[in-house]
Design an enzyme around this catalytic site. Sequence first.
Site, PDB file in Angstrom:
ATOM      1  N   CYS A 120      -7.108  -8.966   6.380  1.00 47.37           N
ATOM      2  CA  CYS A 120      -6.916  -7.710   5.615  1.00 47.37           C
ATOM      3  C   CYS A 120      -7.398  -7.751   4.159  1.00 47.37           C
ATOM      4  O   CYS A 120      -7.982  -6.861   3.728  1.00 47.37           O
ATOM      5  CB  CYS A 120      -5.404  -7.608   5.543  1.00 47.37           C
ATOM      6  SG  CYS A 120      -4.551  -7.426   7.086  1.00 47.37           S
ATOM      7  N   CYS A 200      -5.373  -1.310  12.016  1.00 45.11           N
ATOM      8  CA  CYS A 200      -6.485  -1.970  13.007  1.00 45.11           C
ATOM      9  C   CYS A 200      -6.149  -2.127  14.518  1.00 45.11           C
ATOM     10  O   CYS A 200      -5.075  -2.474  14.693  1.00 45.11           O
ATOM     11  CB  CYS A 200      -7.280  -3.197  12.469  1.00 45.11           C
ATOM     12  SG  CYS A 200      -7.949  -2.949  10.576  1.00 45.11           S
ATOM     13  N   CYS A 226      -0.433  -4.730   4.915  1.00 48.20           N
ATOM     14  CA  CYS A 226      -2.017  -5.106   4.869  1.00 48.20           C
ATOM     15  C   CYS A 226      -2.250  -5.834   3.350  1.00 48.20           C
ATOM     16  O   CYS A 226      -3.169  -6.692   3.537  1.00 48.20           O
ATOM     17  CB  CYS A 226      -2.797  -4.020   5.161  1.00 48.20           C
ATOM     18  SG  CYS A 226      -2.962  -2.568   3.884  1.00 48.20           S
TER      19      CYS A 226
END
Length: 239
Positions: A120, A200, A226
């Site tokens: 991330c 994602c 994230c």
Amino acid sequence: MSILDLHRRVADLNERYGHLNGEELLRPLLTEELKGEIALVSSFGAESAVLLHQASRIDPGVPVIFINTGKLFGETLRYRDTLVSRLGLTDVREPRPDPEDEAREDPHGLLWRQNAGACCALRKVRPLAKSLEPFGAWITGRKRYQAATRTVLPVIEAADGKIKVNPLAGWGRDELTAYLDRHDLPRHPLEADGYLSIGCMPCTDRVAPGEDPRAGRWRGQEKTECGIHLPMSAVGGAQ
């Protein structure tokens, strides 16, 4: 701007506009108070159409930052294109991970499996930080109902030397659904398949009925964010 001046400005904005939300809050900020120094950050995920629609009604030229991590669902990329066209957004920016950093830190594209936090940081936190450098303020789509870590989310705050605006902080899922229906806005195609918080592809799962909407993010890990909404000092070393 010094940290003291930043906090004074945030306090002043909260005093004058902290009771507002949604489009009513965005209008004075985009057209007067923060005009030319603010960007909207959007994942083009579930519920993103609400904030994007509100901003587009005020200024379709507002800079919109969409971080393309290289690990997104194809449905998200197509949804982005649909919303950009539908709302007439004219300044959508698409930062990506630095190619040299990516080659060095994630040459096989599997860093998400080994160290999700580092992934991330590489693919989201650092690209966003670089994209926000020209701006003194940014808009997020966070809501208090989304997770335990967001229950006291302020409407306007100071974070990492910038003003951060959360126009939908107090909105609930019913309000968001009603807004989407009222304005006939398209939904992210994965919502119908049980994805209520979409990031994602490798780190996003379906959410069971009654689960926290973000339960499908990094399932089975202690990770809940994230990192783009955490202090840079907390994620800057994650490489």
